[in-house]
Design a protein around this motif. Structure first.
Motif, PDB file in Angstrom:
ATOM      1  N   VAL A 362       4.336 -19.550 -35.193  1.00  0.00           N
ATOM      2  CA  VAL A 362       5.692 -19.054 -35.435  1.00  0.00           C
ATOM      3  C   VAL A 362       6.654 -19.852 -34.568  1.00  0.00           C
ATOM      4  O   VAL A 362       6.561 -19.822 -33.343  1.00  0.00           O
ATOM      5  N   GLN A 363       7.543 -20.555 -35.208  1.00  0.00           N
ATOM      6  CA  GLN A 363       8.492 -21.389 -34.471  1.00  0.00           C
ATOM      7  C   GLN A 363       9.563 -20.561 -33.775  1.00  0.00           C
ATOM      8  O   GLN A 363       9.767 -19.385 -34.083  1.00  0.00           O
ATOM      9  N   LEU A 364      10.231 -21.220 -32.874  1.00  0.00           N
ATOM     10  CA  LEU A 364      11.277 -20.567 -32.091  1.00  0.00           C
ATOM     11  C   LEU A 364      12.402 -20.044 -32.968  1.00  0.00           C
ATOM     12  O   LEU A 364      12.669 -20.575 -34.037  1.00  0.00           O
ATOM     13  N   VAL A 365      13.021 -19.015 -32.469  1.00  0.00           N
ATOM     14  CA  VAL A 365      14.232 -18.509 -33.120  1.00  0.00           C
ATOM     15  C   VAL A 365      15.417 -18.962 -32.282  1.00  0.00           C
ATOM     16  O   VAL A 365      15.450 -18.795 -31.073  1.00  0.00           O
ATOM     17  N   ASN A 366      16.350 -19.569 -32.957  1.00  0.00           N
ATOM     18  CA  ASN A 366      17.554 -20.039 -32.310  1.00  0.00           C
ATOM     19  C   ASN A 366      18.615 -18.961 -32.499  1.00  0.00           C
ATOM     20  O   ASN A 366      19.128 -18.778 -33.600  1.00  0.00           O
ATOM     21  N   LEU A 367      18.892 -18.234 -31.447  1.00  0.00           N
ATOM     22  CA  LEU A 367      19.829 -17.123 -31.584  1.00  0.00           C
ATOM     23  C   LEU A 367      21.263 -17.618 -31.415  1.00  0.00           C
ATOM     24  O   LEU A 367      21.616 -18.222 -30.411  1.00  0.00           O
ATOM     25  N   LEU A 368      22.063 -17.345 -32.431  1.00  0.00           N
ATOM     26  CA  LEU A 368      23.442 -17.816 -32.423  1.00  0.00           C
ATOM     27  C   LEU A 368      24.394 -16.633 -32.560  1.00  0.00           C
ATOM     28  O   LEU A 368      24.032 -15.570 -33.067  1.00  0.00           O
ATOM     29  N   GLN A 369      25.585 -16.870 -32.118  1.00  0.00           N
ATOM     30  CA  GLN A 369      26.637 -15.878 -32.320  1.00  0.00           C
ATOM     31  C   GLN A 369      27.849 -16.641 -32.813  1.00  0.00           C
ATOM     32  O   GLN A 369      28.454 -17.394 -32.058  1.00  0.00           O
ATOM     33  N   GLY A 370      28.163 -16.451 -34.094  1.00  0.00           N
ATOM     34  CA  GLY A 370      29.276 -17.188 -34.670  1.00  0.00           C
ATOM     35  C   GLY A 370      29.127 -18.685 -34.501  1.00  0.00           C
ATOM     36  O   GLY A 370      30.086 -19.385 -34.220  1.00  0.00           O
ATOM     37  N   GLY A 371      27.879 -19.176 -34.682  1.00  0.00           N
ATOM     38  CA  GLY A 371      27.641 -20.613 -34.630  1.00  0.00           C
ATOM     39  C   GLY A 371      27.344 -21.140 -33.239  1.00  0.00           C
ATOM     40  O   GLY A 371      26.933 -22.276 -33.085  1.00  0.00           O
ATOM     41  N   GLU A 372      27.534 -20.310 -32.211  1.00  0.00           N
ATOM     42  CA  GLU A 372      27.265 -20.777 -30.857  1.00  0.00           C
ATOM     43  C   GLU A 372      25.947 -20.246 -30.338  1.00  0.00           C
ATOM     44  O   GLU A 372      25.610 -19.076 -30.537  1.00  0.00           O
ATOM     45  N   GLN A 373      25.221 -21.096 -29.650  1.00  0.00           N
ATOM     46  CA  GLN A 373      23.894 -20.741 -29.206  1.00  0.00           C
ATOM     47  C   GLN A 373      23.918 -19.788 -28.013  1.00  0.00           C
ATOM     48  O   GLN A 373      24.734 -19.912 -27.117  1.00  0.00           O
ATOM     49  N   ILE A 374      22.999 -18.828 -28.063  1.00  0.00           N
ATOM     50  CA  ILE A 374      22.816 -17.924 -26.936  1.00  0.00           C
ATOM     51  C   ILE A 374      21.504 -18.297 -26.268  1.00  0.00           C
ATOM     52  O   ILE A 374      20.466 -18.316 -26.916  1.00  0.00           O
ATOM     53  N   ALA A 375      21.541 -18.601 -24.996  1.00  0.00           N
ATOM     54  CA  ALA A 375      20.331 -19.040 -24.299  1.00  0.00           C
ATOM     55  C   ALA A 375      19.377 -17.875 -24.112  1.00  0.00           C
ATOM     56  O   ALA A 375      19.773 -16.713 -24.109  1.00  0.00           O
ATOM     57  N   MET A 376      18.102 -18.203 -23.988  1.00  0.00           N
ATOM     58  CA  MET A 376      17.101 -17.157 -23.949  1.00  0.00           C
ATOM     59  C   MET A 376      15.986 -17.543 -22.979  1.00  0.00           C
ATOM     60  O   MET A 376      15.313 -18.536 -23.160  1.00  0.00           O
ATOM     61  N   SER A 377      15.831 -16.797 -21.951  1.00  0.00           N
ATOM     62  CA  SER A 377      14.743 -17.065 -21.018  1.00  0.00           C
ATOM     63  C   SER A 377      14.423 -15.811 -20.232  1.00  0.00           C
ATOM     64  O   SER A 377      15.287 -15.228 -19.583  1.00  0.00           O
ATOM     65  N   THR A 378      13.162 -15.372 -20.314  1.00  0.00           N
ATOM     66  CA  THR A 378      12.794 -14.134 -19.637  1.00  0.00           C
ATOM     67  C   THR A 378      12.924 -14.275 -18.134  1.00  0.00           C
ATOM     68  O   THR A 378      13.480 -13.423 -17.459  1.00  0.00           O
ATOM     69  N   ARG A 379      12.451 -15.409 -17.609  1.00  0.00           N
ATOM     70  CA  ARG A 379      12.462 -15.593 -16.158  1.00  0.00           C
ATOM     71  C   ARG A 379      13.881 -15.619 -15.617  1.00  0.00           C
ATOM     72  O   ARG A 379      14.176 -15.068 -14.576  1.00  0.00           O
ATOM     73  N   ALA A 380      14.769 -16.293 -16.318  1.00  0.00           N
ATOM     74  CA  ALA A 380      16.137 -16.385 -15.839  1.00  0.00           C
ATOM     75  C   ALA A 380      16.882 -15.058 -16.032  1.00  0.00           C
ATOM     76  O   ALA A 380      17.976 -14.877 -15.533  1.00  0.00           O
ATOM     77  N   GLY A 381      16.249 -14.136 -16.771  1.00  0.00           N
ATOM     78  CA  GLY A 381      16.867 -12.842 -16.961  1.00  0.00           C
ATOM     79  C   GLY A 381      17.980 -12.862 -17.978  1.00  0.00           C
ATOM     80  O   GLY A 381      18.741 -11.916 -18.100  1.00  0.00           O
ATOM     81  N   LYS A 382      18.084 -13.972 -18.693  1.00  0.00           N
ATOM     82  CA  LYS A 382      19.121 -14.069 -19.723  1.00  0.00           C
ATOM     83  C   LYS A 382      18.442 -14.088 -21.077  1.00  0.00           C
ATOM     84  O   LYS A 382      17.768 -15.049 -21.417  1.00  0.00           O
ATOM     85  N   PHE A 383      18.552 -13.068 -21.832  1.00  0.00           N
ATOM     86  CA  PHE A 383      17.918 -13.102 -23.151  1.00  0.00           C
ATOM     87  C   PHE A 383      18.513 -11.993 -24.010  1.00  0.00           C
ATOM     88  O   PHE A 383      19.117 -11.062 -23.498  1.00  0.00           O
ATOM     89  N   GLU A 384      18.333 -12.163 -25.298  1.00  0.00           N
ATOM     90  CA  GLU A 384      18.763 -11.130 -26.211  1.00  0.00           C
ATOM     91  C   GLU A 384      17.503 -10.370 -26.596  1.00  0.00           C
ATOM     92  O   GLU A 384      16.584 -10.937 -27.160  1.00  0.00           O
ATOM     93  N   THR A 385      17.435  -9.106 -26.259  1.00  0.00           N
ATOM     94  CA  THR A 385      16.220  -8.373 -26.579  1.00  0.00           C
ATOM     95  C   THR A 385      16.182  -8.037 -28.073  1.00  0.00           C
ATOM     96  O   THR A 385      17.209  -7.985 -28.749  1.00  0.00           O
ATOM     97  N   LEU A 386      14.971  -7.807 -28.550  1.00  0.00           N
ATOM     98  CA  LEU A 386      14.793  -7.404 -29.936  1.00  0.00           C
ATOM     99  C   LEU A 386      15.568  -6.111 -30.198  1.00  0.00           C
ATOM    100  O   LEU A 386      16.216  -5.967 -31.236  1.00  0.00           O
ATOM    101  N   ALA A 387      15.504  -5.190 -29.227  1.00  0.00           N
ATOM    102  CA  ALA A 387      16.196  -3.916 -29.395  1.00  0.00           C
ATOM    103  C   ALA A 387      17.698  -4.126 -29.575  1.00  0.00           C
ATOM    104  O   ALA A 387      18.326  -3.501 -30.438  1.00  0.00           O
ATOM    105  N   ASP A 388      18.277  -5.031 -28.770  1.00  0.00           N
ATOM    106  CA  ASP A 388      19.706  -5.333 -28.901  1.00  0.00           C
ATOM    107  C   ASP A 388      20.025  -5.875 -30.288  1.00  0.00           C
ATOM    108  O   ASP A 388      21.008  -5.486 -30.927  1.00  0.00           O
ATOM    109  N   VAL A 389      19.185  -6.799 -30.737  1.00  0.00           N
ATOM    110  CA  VAL A 389      19.430  -7.431 -32.030  1.00  0.00           C
ATOM    111  C   VAL A 389      19.314  -6.403 -33.157  1.00  0.00           C
ATOM    112  O   VAL A 389      20.132  -6.383 -34.084  1.00  0.00           O
ATOM    113  N   LEU A 390      18.307  -5.533 -33.061  1.00  0.00           N
ATOM    114  CA  LEU A 390      18.125  -4.525 -34.106  1.00  0.00           C
ATOM    115  C   LEU A 390      19.310  -3.569 -34.146  1.00  0.00           C
ATOM    116  O   LEU A 390      19.777  -3.183 -35.218  1.00  0.00           O
ATOM    117  N   ALA A 391      19.793  -3.204 -32.963  1.00  0.00           N
ATOM    118  CA  ALA A 391      20.945  -2.299 -32.905  1.00  0.00           C
ATOM    119  C   ALA A 391      22.145  -2.949 -33.577  1.00  0.00           C
ATOM    120  O   ALA A 391      22.979  -2.284 -34.190  1.00  0.00           O
TER     121      ALA A 391
END
Length: 549
Positions: A362-391
């Motif tokens: 399963v390839q990576l998902v590139n999460l965007l918001q209005g065409g702009e990329q949202i960075a995602m990294s668990t260690r850095a503590g910056k990520f969009e959780t599945l729960a957030d996206v589902l909401a």
RNA sequence: GCGCAGUUAGCUCAGUUGGAUAGAGCGUUGGCCUCCGGAGCCAAAGGCCGCAGGUUCGAUUCCUGCACUGCGCGCCA
């Protein structure tokens, strides 16, 4: 599907009558352009290659016999280099409707898998943080794959492998412990780089302190253990809830720790040593994976005595087969693709055939918001959780997007687009088709419209009607292809095509406004067959089929 | 350096045992609501299927080489 079977039967017997053996590479499939008929067969082309005869001449012989083979065949044309283009009689097309009505929710199912025991292992995210959107894609694919495989006659089971042993877990305990020290003012040094920095770690530490105010008074080792156990449970409860909200079901939750504690890992290493597949070198224990096509040997037990993940992964897969699975499919993130050769080697060493083990990447998902990329990294503590996206976008839209691309290609997931209820977002297109049909049904009931019993299916001869009938007939093949290729996206593409035909037909083929009730009733049954097929397909994706939107 | 993926319309992508004039959605342009839900429909424009060879009657598809992009290559997890 019916059409392919019928035509295959006729052609095979005709080929036999003419004294040829059945061409192995002959293909019968729908032509790209429907002006070439319902199905195209390349028998003459393949036979010509085998026998050295002129393909168009052979096509002539076959066509002549085929034309009189059955009243279900309306016409046979010879085209291009020697294709046989076959068109079926409307009566044959119309017969798909009662077939769907009788099969109902099972329309499209098959016994391709012949009841084989199959395990699909997916998500299996380390419980060190909440699920993010990439896990969501794996979850959607794994869950749908299970549905597709069951529909195709496999006895499929869904499993989640919990990596609850090893260093990441100790890091989790340490991370919570350090946050707890900070919260109680016992520590002010910078937070270590190699610990988990997400906000959720602080939340867990705060919760734990509320329940156990004396936590930070404990000895360090004991305190970290408490933190670990609490954190593991807290995070894992969250993961289970996220999956539940996403409509994803696992039959089995398999703990790595249980495998280690039962001695299964040690036993596996012993077995490998005894069979000569594992050897000691430089103080470490190695597995000779090069014997099975890997490009270098791999370490099982490091010289410091600790086990590698690979060691427990072998024991885990041995356990899968011991539990009686004939076939195992692992759904992995594409960044693990380098792991495949050694896992294949391990499976081969366990004495299993190639077919017993598959990996769906399963390839990576590139999460965007209005065409702009949202960075995602668990260690850095910056990520969009599945729960957030589902909401934000809802389960149906998210699942459909995840399942609309083949798994092994990168996916742009734009929150703004997925929220939109337009054709940027095909889930609404498909669901809308289903809702529209339901609306017609309601209308017909309210206004005493035609009933199914009044239908004369032979009146369904308009182009749009025959197009729909033809496509309905292909759903079983789409379902088989999805299972055979382990690719649920075949289903979403089929559904988009079917919804497209429905919307096209909808405008010009009224039920209430039909010339007579027999035709209106026939259209009603056609629409209901379309709705049933849409439902069956959407169910395979785990997406709802609403009656109104 | 080696390995694995990918490269198809302006954008995002289908196209799996080699087949006919390479498809879809979005976007663009122009049409369609006295008519079961316009979240819809119709039409048009838009392509050397990364490049170069090879196999074949026939290649987007198979083989080889090259270019670019991403990922992976530890006694990490």
């Amino acid at each position: 599907m019916r059409a392919v079977q019928l035509l295959t039967g006729f052609l095979d017997s005709i080929v036999g009558e003419l004294g040829f053996s059945k061409p192995a590479k002959a293909v019968i499939e729908p032509p790209k352009d429907k002006k070439f008929g319902d199905l195209a067969a390349n028998y003459a082309l393949v036979l010509a290659k085998d026998t050295g005869k002129n393909p168009r001449e052979l096509a002539g012989l076959l066509a002549e016999k085929l034309r009189t083979a059955s009243p279900e065949i309306a016409s046979v044309e010879i085209a291009g280099p020697g294709f046989l283009n076959v068109t079926f009689a409307p009566a044959f097309r119309q017969a798909v409707i009662p077939l769907i009505e009788n099969a109902g929710d099972n329309y499209g199912s098959s016994d391709l898998g012949a009841g084989k025991k199959l395990q699909v292992e997916f998500v299996s995210a380390n419980p060190t943080g909440p699920l993010h959107i990439g896990h969501g894609r794996g979850a959607a694919i794994g869950d749908s794959l299970c549905r597709v495989m069951r529909f195709a006659g496999y006895n499929a089971e869904a499993e989640y492998y919990i990596n609850d042993a090893g260093k990441q877990m100790r890091t989790l305990g340490l991370s919570i412990w350090l946050r707890a020290l900070e919260l109680t003012g016992k520590r002010s040094e910078p937070f270590p780089e190699d610990c988990y920095k997400g906000e959720y770690i602080i939340d867990i530490a705060r919760e734990l302190l509320a329940k156990d105010p004396g936590l930070t008074e404990r000895p360090e080792a004991e305190g970290q253990d408490v933190c670990y156990e609490y954190g593991l449970k807290d995070i894992f409860d969250g993961i289970k809830k996220d999956l539940l909200d996403f409509g994803v079901h696992h039959d089995e939750w398999f703990s790595e720790r249980s495998l280690v504690e039962s001695g299964a890992v040690e036993q596996t290493l012993e077995d490998l040593k005894r069979s000569g597949r594992a050897f000691e070198q430089d103080g470490a224990l190695w597995f000779r994976t090069t014997e099975h096509g890997d490009d270098k040997d791999r370490v099982l037990r490091k010289s410091d005595g600790t086990l590698t993940y690979f060691a427990s992964d072998i024991a885990y897969h041995a356990d899968k087969y011991r539990r009686g699975f004939d076939r195992v499919i692992d759904v992995w993130g594409a960044d693990h693709h380098g792991y495949i050769p050694r896992m294949r080697a391990a499976v081969a060493a366990l004495g299993k055939e190639q077919e017993a083990f598959d990996v769906v990447l399963v390839q990576l998902v590139n999460l965007l918001q209005g065409g702009e990329q949202i960075a995602m990294s668990t260690r850095a503590g910056k990520f969009e959780t599945l729960a957030d996206v589902l909401a934000e976008v809802g389960s149906d839209a998210a699942r459909f997007i995840f399942l609309s691309r083949k798994s092994d290609s990168k996916l742009d997931f734009d929150l703004e687009l997925v929220k939109q209820r337009t054709m940027d977002n095909p889930v609404y297109y498909v669901q809308y088709a289903h809702a529209r049909i339901a609306a017609v049904g309601r209308r017909v009931n309210e206004q005493n419209g035609p009933t199914p019993a009044e239908a004369d299916l032979s009146l369904l001869v308009a182009e749009e009607e025959l197009d729909l009938l033809r496509l309905l007939d292909r759903f079983p093949q789409a379902a088989r292809d999805a299972a055979h290729m382990a690719s649920p996206h075949f289903i979403s593409h089929y559904l988009m095509e079917l919804a497209g035909l429905l919307h096209r037909a909808y405008a010009v083929l009224p039920v209430m406004g039909a010339e007579n009730r027999a035709l209106g009733a026939a259209r009603l049954r056609l629409l209901n067959a379309v709705a049933q097929t849409l439902r069956n397909g959407l169910t395979l994706l785990g997406v709802s089929a609403p009656k109104s939107m």
